[in-house]
Design a protein around this motif. Structure first.
Motif, mmCIF file in Angstrom:
data_model
loop_
_atom_site.group_PDB
_atom_site.id
_atom_site.type_symbol
_atom_site.label_atom_id
_atom_site.label_comp_id
_atom_site.label_asym_id
_atom_site.label_seq_id
_atom_site.Cartn_x
_atom_site.Cartn_y
_atom_site.Cartn_z
ATOM 1 N N GLY A 123 45.512 32.197 10.660
ATOM 2 C CA GLY A 123 44.677 33.276 10.197
ATOM 3 C C GLY A 123 44.665 34.208 11.236
ATOM 4 O O GLY A 123 44.264 35.425 10.543
ATOM 5 N N ARG A 124 44.700 34.244 12.499
ATOM 6 C CA ARG A 124 45.142 35.041 13.517
ATOM 7 C C ARG A 124 46.429 34.742 15.119
ATOM 8 O O ARG A 124 46.146 33.214 14.844
ATOM 9 C CB ARG A 124 43.694 35.106 14.057
ATOM 10 N N PRO A 125 47.327 34.993 14.931
ATOM 11 C CA PRO A 125 48.267 34.325 16.135
ATOM 12 C C PRO A 125 48.111 34.188 17.197
ATOM 13 O O PRO A 125 48.452 33.777 17.618
ATOM 14 C CB PRO A 125 48.666 36.111 15.508
ATOM 15 N N ASP A 126 46.809 34.443 17.434
ATOM 16 C CA ASP A 126 46.404 34.266 19.107
ATOM 17 C C ASP A 126 45.699 32.899 18.932
ATOM 18 O O ASP A 126 45.806 31.900 19.782
ATOM 19 C CB ASP A 126 44.703 34.567 19.720
ATOM 20 N N MET A 131 47.285 27.005 21.464
ATOM 21 C CA MET A 131 47.817 25.693 21.500
ATOM 22 C C MET A 131 48.646 25.985 22.019
ATOM 23 O O MET A 131 48.866 24.356 22.701
ATOM 24 C CB MET A 131 48.444 25.577 19.646
ATOM 25 N N LEU A 132 49.035 27.106 22.936
ATOM 26 C CA LEU A 132 50.180 26.592 24.054
ATOM 27 C C LEU A 132 49.867 26.325 25.105
ATOM 28 O O LEU A 132 49.960 27.087 26.303
ATOM 29 C CB LEU A 132 51.068 27.880 24.159
ATOM 30 N N ARG A 133 48.090 26.181 25.708
ATOM 31 C CA ARG A 133 47.388 26.694 26.710
ATOM 32 C C ARG A 133 47.276 25.244 27.305
ATOM 33 O O ARG A 133 47.690 25.501 28.059
ATOM 34 C CB ARG A 133 45.670 27.377 26.592
ATOM 35 N N THR A 134 47.338 24.387 26.493
ATOM 36 C CA THR A 134 47.461 22.845 26.951
ATOM 37 C C THR A 134 48.770 22.397 26.049
ATOM 38 O O THR A 134 49.523 22.126 24.641
ATOM 39 C CB THR A 134 46.573 22.271 26.620
ATOM 40 N N PHE A 135 49.264 21.183 26.662
ATOM 41 C CA PHE A 135 50.385 20.154 26.524
ATOM 42 C C PHE A 135 49.517 18.683 26.138
ATOM 43 O O PHE A 135 48.992 18.165 26.778
ATOM 44 C CB PHE A 135 51.380 19.669 27.290
ATOM 45 N N LYS A 136 48.882 18.255 24.982
ATOM 46 C CA LYS A 136 48.196 17.283 24.851
ATOM 47 C C LYS A 136 49.621 16.355 23.889
ATOM 48 O O LYS A 136 49.384 16.158 22.729
ATOM 49 C CB LYS A 136 47.347 17.555 24.074
ATOM 50 N N VAL A 137 50.080 14.843 24.222
ATOM 51 C CA VAL A 137 50.574 13.922 24.513
ATOM 52 C C VAL A 137 50.376 13.545 22.970
ATOM 53 O O VAL A 137 50.924 12.908 22.220
ATOM 54 C CB VAL A 137 51.667 13.080 25.457
#
Length: 369
Positions: A123-126, A131-137
């Motif tokens: 719906g929105r590019p942001d 999703m790139l603000r954190t890294f959840k394995v």
């Protein structure tokens, strides 16, 4: 009588059958017993109807994913991009400049189109940036976002150098041109490192859901998607590249066909029979059957006639179509499975019976019934 706001959506109850001995006025006759009456008349005898797989207020047990065909397109385009990145690295190492250029540009185009499809679904590019603000394995979506970003970064650097060469060094790069030429090779190889994870992480994304059909494929679907990506990338290369340089693409096509068919058959055999039904019926079944036929036709064309330009192009189109139909077929099967409670209930009952038969009766799943 107490009424509820849900009474108006409550499904109608089936009419009760009149028992032998009941009078039209609703009173029972004075006769007692008789095997035909289902009892001796001194106790209530219940007639249990056959079980029907329904849910409260006709709602699905598992919530269907709110995904449109943009997600299915992203699954396909991600496979094209990943396979193209790997094929481009092979062409780079074996000195095939046209195959390298076309594979890199094909991968770049697939990343752009796939990203557009993903953003259209979000719906929105942001939302993708967030999703790139954190890294959840433990989150396939989080890991996949970083894989896509790393792959795209390396491929776009290598692709920019290809575009500059195509334009005969007319891009306004200035002194950066030498830097771009220097990092082109390492960037292309770096993209190849993330090629296979990019092609397969979407399978983990589907299998990590509660969807009964997708979840039942968790052991084998990544192999299906990686093999399907090989079909797509080799098919695209055979369409766009002269046959003198498509040797690696033809080899990849034959290996991809063998892997795709083998992995799909093994996956269906290891799945619960009920959970596998959506893969064989309806629109999903039609798509997957045609996928197998086109994959075989394209593989034979690549193996037997791949040195002829027309045959190579037709075989490449067949392989591309087979890969797309595989992704769309698996996607449609999962959408259909979530709507029917039977695909959720019956596999659960089998798993429960298997645990009890194995003597596991003291955990939170089974009880000593």
């Amino acid at each position: 009588m107490t009424q509820s706001e849900f009474d108006e959506v409550r499904p109608p109850e089936p009419p009760r059958r009149r028992r032998r001995g009941d009078r039209p006025g609703g009173r029972r006759s004075g006769r007692r017993g008789g095997s035909g009456a289902g009892g001796d008349g001194a106790r209530e005898m219940f007639m249990v109807p056959e079980a029907e797989f329904t849910s409260y207020y006709d709602k699905p047990i598992v919530k269907p994913p709110p995904w449109g065909h943009e997600v299915a397109a992203y699954l396909f385009l991600g496979g094209v991009a990943g396979g193209s990145g790997l094929l481009a690295a092979g062409a780079q190492l074996t000195g095939r400049p046209k195959l390298r250029r076309n594979a890199r540009l094909g991968g770049m185009a697939s990343v752009c189109l796939g990203g557009a499809a993903l953003v259209a679904d979000l719906g929105r590019p942001d939302r993708f940036y967030n999703m790139l603000r954190t890294f959840k394995v433990t989150s396939p979506m989080s890991v996949g976002s970083w894989i896509l970003s790393a792959f795209a970064g390396g491929l776009f650097v290598a692709g920019a150098s290809e575009i500059d060469r195509m334009l005969k060094n007319r891009l306004p790069l200035g002194p950066l041109r030498q830097v771009l030429r220097f990092v082109e090779g390492p960037a292309g190889l770096a993209a190849a490192v993330f090629a296979a994870p990019l092609a397969g992480y979407t399978a983990v994304l589907l299998a990590d859901t509660a969807n009964p059909t997708w979840n039942a494929t968790h052991r084998d679907l990544p192999f299906v998607f990686v093999s399907s990506a090989s079909l797509a990338a080799s098919g695209l290369a055979m369409v766009t590249t002269p046959v003198a340089e498509t040797g690696p693409a033809r080899v990849l096509a034959v290996l991809g066909v063998a892997g795709d068919i083998t992995a799909m058959k093994l996956m269906e055999r290891r799945m619960d029979p009920v959970a596998a039904e959506p893969l064989h019926h309806g629109q999903a079944g039609t798509l997957l059957r045609w996928s197998e036929r086109l994959a075989v036709a394209g593989g034979l064309g690549a193996l037997l006639g791949g040195r002829h330009r027309a045959v190579a192009a037709l075989s490449g189109l067949a392989l591309l179509s087979a890969s797309a139909l595989t992704r769309f077929g698996v996607f449609e099967a999962g959408i259909h499975a979530a709507k029917d409670p039977r695909y959720t209930v019956e596999p659960q009952k089998r798993r429960l019976a298997a645990r009890r038969a194995a003597g596991i009766t003291d955990d939170s799943i089974t009880t000593a019934g």
